[in-house]
Design a protein around this motif. Structure first.
Motif, PDB file in Angstrom:
ATOM      1  N   HIS A   1       2.579   2.344  -3.110  1.00  0.00           N
ATOM      2  CA  HIS A   1       1.692   3.246  -4.388  1.00  0.00           C
ATOM      3  C   HIS A   1       1.174   4.311  -3.825  1.00  0.00           C
ATOM      4  O   HIS A   1      -0.134   4.326  -3.667  1.00  0.00           O
TER       5      HIS A   1
ATOM      6  N   HIS B   1       0.829  -1.183   0.080  1.00  0.00           N
ATOM      7  CA  HIS B   1       0.055   0.048  -0.021  1.00  0.00           C
ATOM      8  C   HIS B   1       0.855   1.463   0.004  1.00  0.00           C
ATOM      9  O   HIS B   1       0.653   2.054  -1.116  1.00  0.00           O
TER      10      HIS B   1
ATOM     11  N   ASP C   1       0.375   6.787  -5.311  1.00  0.00           N
ATOM     12  CA  ASP C   1      -0.289   7.289  -6.220  1.00  0.00           C
ATOM     13  C   ASP C   1      -1.434   6.661  -6.517  1.00  0.00           C
ATOM     14  O   ASP C   1      -2.378   6.967  -7.433  1.00  0.00           O
ATOM     15  N   ALA C   2      -1.849   5.458  -6.085  1.00  0.00           N
ATOM     16  CA  ALA C   2      -2.905   4.700  -6.318  1.00  0.00           C
ATOM     17  C   ALA C   2      -4.012   4.987  -5.481  1.00  0.00           C
ATOM     18  O   ALA C   2      -3.777   5.196  -4.282  1.00  0.00           O
TER      19      ALA C   2
ATOM     20  N   THR D   1      -7.220   3.369  -5.747  1.00  0.00           N
ATOM     21  CA  THR D   1      -8.042   2.388  -5.563  1.00  0.00           C
ATOM     22  C   THR D   1      -7.278   1.062  -6.054  1.00  0.00           C
ATOM     23  O   THR D   1      -6.495   1.112  -6.957  1.00  0.00           O
ATOM     24  N   TRP D   2      -7.687   0.122  -5.334  1.00  0.00           N
ATOM     25  CA  TRP D   2      -7.282  -1.328  -5.752  1.00  0.00           C
ATOM     26  C   TRP D   2      -8.507  -2.096  -5.809  1.00  0.00           C
ATOM     27  O   TRP D   2      -8.475  -3.347  -5.906  1.00  0.00           O
TER      28      TRP D   2
END
Lengths: 251, 316, 251, 316
Positions: free
Chosen positions: C245, C242, C247-248, C250-251
């Motif tokens: 990332h 987690h 810049d993520a 949503t997963w």
């Protein structure tokens, strides 16, 4: 070239990831002298890793510093062989790993002192002395354990057997290695095999141990970022604090 | 033994007692206990910092940390060697550590919860240790005094590195600063306890101090060293921009010293008696390493004996 | 209030961190039925953690969602007891931990169904059924192991002995707990001790085991973020992907 | 046995063989081997995905993943039960798994290198498994057919979840997208190998296929299922916006199917024979769990026996 940078990254990552496993020994070694010795070897490997990473960051065009390369790459971007990432086993396993790895690195740096790249040659000149000590240290222990007690003989042999799976990968010519050798910066890993194997064999012979350099399964893929399962956990541990502070600019 | 100088005369003249000199058994036992405890502290002290080797947030700090923990192992070795000149051997002392018959400094029963704790140990714990140890460089027992000279030199290097690490963080992000403050909050009082119980009053220790002073093993009273440490450390905390967790801390113009609040001696005794946050963890870790390594040490002995037999065989 | 949110965070973190340790059992249990059972308990705990974290994020004024709370807090901000963070031991240790933890949670949720806070009461109504099953599951195994073979008796006793260090902390009244109890949202942990201890004692008695609820060293500090050494490694593993990332979205 | 229906007549009529029916020993052995291998695959298949339980990047995905791996354990149990109706027991089959005398699907000898691999296993591996397994819902052996109905229902749920996970990532950050592409690159060819060696040509398998077909165990040829899988999966890859790692992949208007490139059967056989990336790891992990749990299983048996004795004692 990108291939040469990738080759050098492989050397750097070998040293960096092995530093992690060696670092786990500190305060857990069989005797205090050995806490110091393994700490010392870890420090040498870390020094090599830092020099190589810094150089890679300057030649690969990304301008990344040693910490960006160590802490902000994902598992698939690491280029080390499987041998160095394997979990810490018993001391016999560690000495088997160190014997093979230092024998490989000894041949490697002995050749890289003549690298067409001055920086690489300079790093190799410093490293070769360190690695000679690592190899000697492993040798002394393999002799003591192989020719010590019945139990130590068996455990040392088990260590050599367990490590055998990871030996071939050390001498595997990746595409990057071929490009690096062609350019004169690097050397073909396959060309280091005879020397390293002869050395290991001389040690196992004297230690009354069976020489073994292959197994039913062969590790492969480290140089293209295909690692074994333990690697993700190693990186989680290594990178967690750094990644937890994206706003920190210095430590 | 006994072919050396006269003990009382040597002590009187503030000269060094050497292993060959005769010495009272109490003196010997006191030194063995003290040097062993000191050696054990170095060895156990590898754990709280060693805990961060694999997680150090920069490679430079990782290298500094490995080197530091390695130095601690080295200090342990000098000190065990010094103890061995008194007629005990290392394995005997280690057994006593492992079985709880000899102690190590209680400070290492506190956990290192964040990376800043590594810096705080350097700054506060090594700082307090040096304050305790510098006088030992003039200890009446020669081998101990000489070991301490080397140890103190390295410790003071570690102390500066620890401070520098905290100083760097204290100029960093908000979260880095908060880490420094939090570490200081947690290590300040345990560091003050490192000087041992007060010399007088209800919490005072066992009264061995006077004898140790007479023998030239100890040079200053606990409270005296503690005050020196506080006086040295408060300005450093100011430089870090942190607040030490003591509302009673204030400069006393009259005394020319910093006043500080009451130490929780109940906690001190509780941790000393085994109920600290990490007592079991530390000893278990140490015993595990020792037991895991037994086969290796045995093999080394067996190999050595075989080699000797072979050499004798070759000679004969 | 912040204190109440902090109290609820403690309950959430207990469940979340225990999920991590239970999750490690999956594919490593003594039999396949047990892989399923431990997975099931992990799922229940995770469900409780998610419900509580989501609620905490809405009442503590920060607006953090469950993932922000789980993945982006540092070790010092976690509020779980030491019991749940301890490394996976053998199955006897796990059943001793589960027996104590579920006995505690059973008393807890049995009281929280009457919480002055409707959300908390609703979470408790769902959780109490799950936890009753967990407690029963632990009970069955403690009986089987305690009254099984000589070896299992010894190992089960060793598990209970090892866990004893962590029992007192479950029933320790933190400042936040006092505030939560006063407000009627929570309950005083100390008020749960008699019930939980009586239950555990009834099980150990039937299982021919010695009841033990204290040890030479007492774990403390979890509720104010002072954890044992293993916690940092647990979080590194849990949070690494987690945090890798940022810049993520949503997963 | 033998008091049930006539085997040949039942097969001829495409009716179900039940455990009480007489059956040729070869049929029984073939089924035991196939069902056991299938069960083993479920059990070993817990590992590559289980590897990510503690690291799942969101709590929602963590819950989905735990539930999925738990389902795999459940599938293993149904299948071992189906095998047990043929007169073997689970512990015997597990011994054969542990000693390498029975196999599991080679696909699980590949590592799960990133979080996207969890999605890719759902999408491609479960997708291929379903393609293989749907026809088994009509298998001539009743218990196996019934187990497969339940398994297929859950697998198809997993397959959709896997795809959905990849789809979410494929609309996310650049690095998430790259992870999806990388996972597809690595899992595509091994997924195609899951249908087994080609039915004809130099790489063809051992020729058991014809007999299995005659017995109503197998309904379609390997290559036929493989083609169906490719045809189903290519449009899904397009929806994910990724490129499958096969330059020869293109629509063949004439055949009405997707053409695809040559499979590396040397790799297939190599991995099958033990030299895959994770063969040793998977078996060692499984054996370790089994050995670590031996004392627990023994205790459960001993307890059960004691309880029975006590009941009998109470009755007597």
């Amino acid at each position: 070239s990108p291939a040469v940078a990738d080759y050098l990254l492989g050397l750097a990552d070998d040293a960096l990831i092995y530093t992690q496993r060696l670092g786990e020994w500190v305060s857990r070694a069989p005797q205090i002298e050995e806490d110091m010795a393994l700490g010392n070897i870890a420090l040498d490997q870390l020094g090599q890793a830092r020099a190589l990473l810094t150089y890679v960051g300057s030649v690969d065009g990304t301008g990344r510093d040693e910490d960006a390369l160590a802490y902000l790459r994902d598992e698939r971007e690491f280029r080390n062989v499987h041998l160095v990432e394997q979990e810490r086993g018993d001391f016999g396993f560690e000495m088997a790993r160190l014997l093979w790895f230092s024998s490989y690195q000894y041949e490697l740096y002995a050749r890289l002192v003549d690298s067409a790249d001055d920086q690489v040659a300079a790093i190799a000149r410093k490293a070769i002395k360190e690695v000679a000590y690592h190899r000697d240290h492993a040798t002394q222990w393999v002799l003591r354990l192989g020719d010590g007690t019945q139990q130590s003989h068996e455990r040392m042999q088990a260590g050599l057997d367990a490590v055998a799976t990871y030996v071939a990968e050390l001498f595997d010519d990746s595409e990057s290695a071929r490009a690096a050798a062609e350019s004169g910066v690097g050397v073909l890993p396959s060309s280091l095999a005879d020397g390293a194997k002869a050395y290991v064999r001389s040690v196992t012979d004297e230690a009354t141990l069976d020489y073994v350099d292959s197994a039913r399964a062969t590790a492969r893929g480290g140089r293209i970022g295909v690692h074994s399962q333990v690697m993700g956990y190693l990186l989680a541990e290594m990178q967690h604090i750094h990644r937890s502070h994206p706003d920190a600019t210095t430590w | 033994r006994g072919d050396g100088g006269n003990f009382d005369e040597l002590i009187e003249a503030d000269l060094r007692i050497e292993p060959r000199d005769q010495m009272p058994d109490d003196y010997r036992q006191t030194l063995i206990r003290q040097i062993a405890q000191h050696a054990h502290s170095e060895i156990i002290g590898m754990q709280p910092e060693g805990n961060w080797i694999t997680r150090a947030p920069s490679l430079r700090r990782k290298a500094i940390l490995i080197a530091k923990v390695q130095d601690e192992a080295g200090h342990g070795l000098y000190l065990y060697s010094a103890a061995e000149t008194l007629g005990v051997d290392r394995s005997e002392l280690l057994d006593k550590l492992h079985s709880g018959r000899q102690k190590y400094s209680s400070i290492f029963n506190y956990p290192t919860l964040t990376w800043a704790d590594v810096g705080a140990i350097g700054w506060l714990v090594d700082g307090a240790a040096i304050m305790n140890q510098v006088p030992l460089c003039r200890c009446s027992f020669g081998p101990y005094a000489r070991a301490m000279i080397r140890v103190c030199k390295e410790e003071s290097f570690h102390q500066r590195q620890g401070f520098e690490s905290l100083y760097t963080m204290s100029r960093g992000s908000q979260r880095q600063k908060a880490m420094v403050q939090d570490a200081a909050n947690r290590w300040w009082w345990p560091a003050l306890m490192m000087f041992g119980p007060p010399d007088t009053g209800e919490h005072a220790g066992d009264g061995r101090t006077a004898q140790s002073m007479a023998w030239g093993i100890k040079r200053f009273a606990n409270d005296e060293l503690r005050q020196k440490f506080v006086d040295m450390t408060v300005p450093q905390a100011q430089k870090l921009g942190i607040e030490l967790p003591d509302p009673d801390l204030k400069w006393n113009e009259e005394r020319g010293h910093w006043d500080f609040g009451a130490i929780d001696w109940d906690e001190f005794w509780r941790v000393l008696k085994g109920d600290g946050p990490c007592n079991e963890e530390r000893i278990n870790h140490r015993v595990q390493a020792h037991e895991d390594g037994a086969w290796v040490r045995e093999a080394a002995v067996a190999y050595h004996e075989k080699q000797q037999e072979r050499q004798q065989g070759a000679v004969a």
